[in-house]
Design a protein around this motif. Structure first.
Motif, PDB file in Angstrom:
ATOM      1  N   THR A 142       0.872  -1.169   0.000  1.00  0.00           N
ATOM      2  CA  THR A 142       0.000   0.000   0.000  1.00  0.00           C
ATOM      3  C   THR A 142       0.906   1.215   0.000  1.00  0.00           C
ATOM      4  O   THR A 142       1.926   1.237   0.684  1.00  0.00           O
ATOM      5  N   PHE A 143       0.547   2.186  -0.817  1.00  0.00           N
ATOM      6  CA  PHE A 143       1.320   3.422  -0.949  1.00  0.00           C
ATOM      7  C   PHE A 143       0.345   4.561  -0.726  1.00  0.00           C
ATOM      8  O   PHE A 143      -0.660   4.664  -1.427  1.00  0.00           O
ATOM      9  N   ARG A 144       0.617   5.390   0.264  1.00  0.00           N
ATOM     10  CA  ARG A 144      -0.278   6.505   0.567  1.00  0.00           C
ATOM     11  C   ARG A 144       0.523   7.791   0.706  1.00  0.00           C
ATOM     12  O   ARG A 144       1.533   7.816   1.395  1.00  0.00           O
ATOM     13  N   LYS A 145       0.046   8.838   0.070  1.00  0.00           N
ATOM     14  CA  LYS A 145       0.589  10.183   0.276  1.00  0.00           C
ATOM     15  C   LYS A 145      -0.411  10.868   1.198  1.00  0.00           C
ATOM     16  O   LYS A 145      -1.553  11.131   0.803  1.00  0.00           O
ATOM     17  N   ILE A 146       0.008  11.134   2.418  1.00  0.00           N
ATOM     18  CA  ILE A 146      -0.904  11.622   3.446  1.00  0.00           C
ATOM     19  C   ILE A 146      -0.570  13.081   3.761  1.00  0.00           C
ATOM     20  O   ILE A 146       0.526  13.384   4.219  1.00  0.00           O
ATOM     21  N   ARG A 147      -1.521  13.960   3.519  1.00  0.00           N
ATOM     22  CA  ARG A 147      -1.361  15.370   3.876  1.00  0.00           C
ATOM     23  C   ARG A 147      -1.787  15.518   5.334  1.00  0.00           C
ATOM     24  O   ARG A 147      -2.866  15.075   5.707  1.00  0.00           O
ATOM     25  N   GLU A 148      -0.938  16.130   6.138  1.00  0.00           N
ATOM     26  CA  GLU A 148      -1.214  16.252   7.567  1.00  0.00           C
ATOM     27  C   GLU A 148      -1.422  17.712   7.943  1.00  0.00           C
ATOM     28  O   GLU A 148      -0.651  18.578   7.552  1.00  0.00           O
ATOM     29  N   ASP A 149      -2.470  17.960   8.721  1.00  0.00           N
ATOM     30  CA  ASP A 149      -2.780  19.304   9.198  1.00  0.00           C
ATOM     31  C   ASP A 149      -2.028  19.511  10.510  1.00  0.00           C
ATOM     32  O   ASP A 149      -2.571  19.324  11.596  1.00  0.00           O
ATOM     33  N   VAL A 150      -0.759  19.871  10.390  1.00  0.00           N
ATOM     34  CA  VAL A 150       0.104  20.006  11.567  1.00  0.00           C
ATOM     35  C   VAL A 150      -0.380  21.133  12.476  1.00  0.00           C
ATOM     36  O   VAL A 150      -0.294  21.023  13.702  1.00  0.00           O
TER      37      VAL A 150
END
Length: 189
Positions: A87-95
């Motif tokens: 599984t490959f995920r590009k995860i945008r995080e709301d830091v």
């Protein structure tokens, strides 16, 4: 080991576009790209390093000697022997939203103490630890790459398993499909 080399080669192939340029720009002092939290400068995170959200990464990974049995398809499926499900995920995080949470709320969301990565017993039911419980779903081998810009903080997640159902079940659990709540981390990703 062989799995680390295989993953590094795969990630190198995957980053032949904008992501590769962004990762290189992190090291360029004239660039407008800056590290997000504790960026690993485009390197695959190793156990003991911290991800974008400040927690130690890779603590649930299998030991080196167990990685082939966890990540590589064996004799049970001869047509895929020595392959792997990924599984490959590009995860945008709301830091910014993450940083507004108290340290205890962050720990509850992850299901571990931030200082030493010790799991809570039992972990909160909405925690990442509870929603991706490798004792319940099965083991995976995973790595992260953290990177970002001033406006965007991301993690590239790559997980390998000898069985596709493990990765699918974990992802379904994270979004709350089935009989449980969604993973608390999904509120900031």
């Amino acid at each position: 080991d062989a799995i680390d080399r295989m993953m590094l080669e795969l990630l190198d192939e995957l980053f032949q576009g904008r992501e590769r340029a962004a990762l290189r720009a992190i090291d360029d002092p004239s660039s407008r790209v800056v590290p997000a939290a504790r960026v690993n400068n485009g390197a695959v995170a190793r156990e003991g390093s911290r991800g974008v959200l400040g927690f130690i990464d890779g603590t649930a990974n299998p030991g080196t000697e167990d990685r082939p049995s966890v990540a590589l398809v064996g004799d049970a499926d001869p047509s895929f022997r020595d392959g792997s499900y990924m599984t490959f995920r590009k995860i945008r995080e709301d830091v910014a939203a993450w940083n507004k949470l108290s340290p205890r709320a962050q720990e509850d969301a992850v299901g571990r103490r931030k200082a030493d990565s010790a799991e809570f017993d039992p972990p909160p039911p909405t925690s990442h630890v509870a929603r991706t419980d490798q004792d319940a779903f099965g083991k995976i081998f995973r790595r992260n790459i953290a990177y970002g810009t001033v406006a965007s903080h991301c993690t590239i997640f790559v997980g390998f398993s000898a069985q596709q159902r493990i990765l699918t079940a974990m992802l379904e659990s994270m979004i709350g499909a089935g009989d449980g709540p969604p993973d608390a981390l999904t509120t900031v990703t």
